[in-house]
Enzyme design. Structure first.
Site, PDB file in Angstrom:
ATOM      1  N   GLU A 163       0.793  -1.221   0.000  1.00  0.00           N
ATOM      2  CA  GLU A 163       0.000   0.000   0.000  1.00  0.00           C
ATOM      3  C   GLU A 163       0.832   1.280   0.000  1.00  0.00           C
ATOM      4  O   GLU A 163       0.869   2.034   0.973  1.00  0.00           O
ATOM      5  CB  GLU A 163      -0.966  -0.003   1.185  1.00  0.00           C
ATOM      6  N   GLU A 355      -5.639  -8.861   1.269  1.00  0.00           N
ATOM      7  CA  GLU A 355      -6.288  -8.399   2.501  1.00  0.00           C
ATOM      8  C   GLU A 355      -7.764  -8.167   2.224  1.00  0.00           C
ATOM      9  O   GLU A 355      -8.129  -7.601   1.195  1.00  0.00           O
ATOM     10  CB  GLU A 355      -5.687  -7.079   3.015  1.00  0.00           C
TER      11      GLU A 355
END
Length: 465
Positions: A163, A355
């Site tokens: 990320e 995720e």
């Protein structure tokens, strides 16, 4: 069709969120150690000093994973645990810890999926300019080499960065994550470009040094626009909105991913960002776009859109009063249909959901158990959508639930609970939640028992008890 026989069911964690032992065995400080000591930066002044004490309790946590039946475990390594100053001498005790962790995972028949960077940037390198420093890609490549040299005889699944929108966008633009800076947009874009270069160099190091054939990806925070209907007009408008660059921040998916998968920045981003775009070379873009094997997708929610009279996607009226999780994120299960679909069609790589999960208001009930029907409902809805997209022929290789256990949730401290296992942060007692047993049943059936009606039934409640 359902999920393939080779589909990987897993759970995910991150080093600073669970390990603790922040001042043990030679570990250096990270920017998150610094951030946690800034007044008001983290909920109630919480820190990752102890977290879930995974550094000492990892055998217990692996035993829980084995009980759960997962085939893969996505974890991250703490850069400053291995290089206390970010560069220079290796801390042998730091690498020894991950050596033991990998060995014990393999003994438990759990495949390790290693993430090289999940936000704990070495504080010593931050003081040398951090991601703004043009040497940062080399720093990361050298760190990658040390890890790959030690672990790649047993680890074959790798992710470089987790990320970049968060550790650059939230860390250097809005300042709500570590290191808590608010830089000019040109500086943000430069740091982001350096991070992409670090990714590319890291991929090359993995391929050059790996002792077993590597499978390499990364794990961006993915956004998706969900069409209000499946008409061609609505779908195309949603697809265009998902990848258009329309605001001066890093939550512009094509800006993050086109360089990696297509070898160039998107033209609409170049037009919008103008002189703020850093100078770069064709050779740098070639490094950034070093080929990957899979697309790691961190996806928690999407934005439902409808088409206005001009054919543009706008937020759908149905978003008013939408259901939300404890962390105030919308519940949009269709994100795991449209996300894999749109991203695969644009980038052509197998999707692995690295995720997905929710924060819930969980506590230990009077019966000593943790009942979390909202999480079961959330996961069932999302996995139904993932199964639906897999049935269309989109290659989906795995699903990693976030998270194995409750943990330090960055600026939210210990307020948010995402885990399948409840953690008592005072005693460190682990208590599997009802969702743990539900997910165990899903894994055992390879998703065959996912019921789209949402009726997960009394037998699973009984199993949890």
């Amino acid at each position: 069709m359902g999920f393939s026989k080779s589909f990987t069911w897993g759970v995910a964690t991150a080093s600073y969120q669970i390990e603790g032992a922040a001042n043990e065995d030679g570990r250096g400080q990270s920017v998150w150690d610094m951030m946690c000591r800034k007044p008001g930066a983290v909920f109630e002044g919480n820190t990752g000093d102890e977290a879930c004490d995974h550094y000492h309790r990892y055998p217990e946590d692996i035993a829980l994973m084995r009980k759960l039946g997962v085939q893969g475990y996505r974890f991250s390594l703490a850069w400053p645990r291995i290089f206390p100053d970010g560069i220079g001498p290796i801390n042998a005790k730091g690498l020894d810890f991950y050596d033991r962790l990998v060995d014990d995972l393999i003994k438990a028949d759990i495949t390790p999926w290693a993430t090289l960077f999940h936000w704990d940037f070495p504080l010593a390198l931050y003081h040398r300019g951090g991601w703004m420093n043009p040497d940062s890609p080399k720093w990361f490549a050298d760190y990658t080499a040390a890890v790959v040299n030690r672990l790649s005889d047993r680890v074959s699944h790798w992710m470089t960065l987790n990320e970049q929108q968060c550790f650059i966008g939230l860390g250097l633009q809005s300042g709500i994550h570590a290191p808590g800076d608010k830089l000019a947009f040109a500086e943000v874009l430069l740091a982001h470009h350096h991070a992409l270069l670090a990714h590319g160099h890291s991929v090359r190091v993995i391929r050059d040094l790996a002792k077993t054939t590597p499978m390499v990806g990364m794990a961006p925070a993915c956004q998706v626009c969900i069409p209000s209907t499946e008409s061609k007009t609505d779908v195309e408008a949603a697809r265009a909105a998902t990848f258009s660059v329309s605001q001066k921040n890093l939550w512009q998916m094509a800006w993050n991913l086109d360089p990696i998968f297509l070898g160039h920045y998107p033209q609409d981003g170049l037009d919008l960002f103008g002189q703020d775009v850093p100078k770069y070379t064709a050779e740098e873009m070639k490094i950034i776009s070093t080929p990957l094997d899979f697309f790691g997708m961190n996806m928690y929610h999407g934005r439902r859109v409808e088409t206005d009279k001009s054919g543009e996607a706008v937020t759908a009226k149905t978003e008013e009063g939408r259901p939300i999780t404890a962390i105030k994120w919308p519940v949009t299960p269709e994100c795991l249909y449209w996300g894999p679909k749109f991203y695969y069609e644009r980038y052509g790589k197998e999707i692995v959901v690295t995720e997905n999960g929710l924060s819930n208001q969980d506590w230990v009930s009077l019966d000593g158990k943790v009942h979390d029907p909202q999480r079961i409902d959330f996961l069932q809805r999302h996995l139904t959508e993932l199964q639906r997209v897999a049935n269309t022929g989109i290659p989906v290789g795995g699903y990693f639930q976030w998270s194995l256990m409750d943990n330090f949730e960055w600026a939210e401290g210990y307020k948010e609970r995402f885990g399948l296992v409840h953690i008592d942060y005072v005693t460190q007692k682990r208590t599997p939640k009802d969702s743990f047993y539900w997910y165990k049943d899903v894994i055992e059936s390879n998703g065959a028992n996912i019921d789209p009606t949402g009726d997960w039934g009394e037998p699973l409640i009984a199993a949890a008890n």
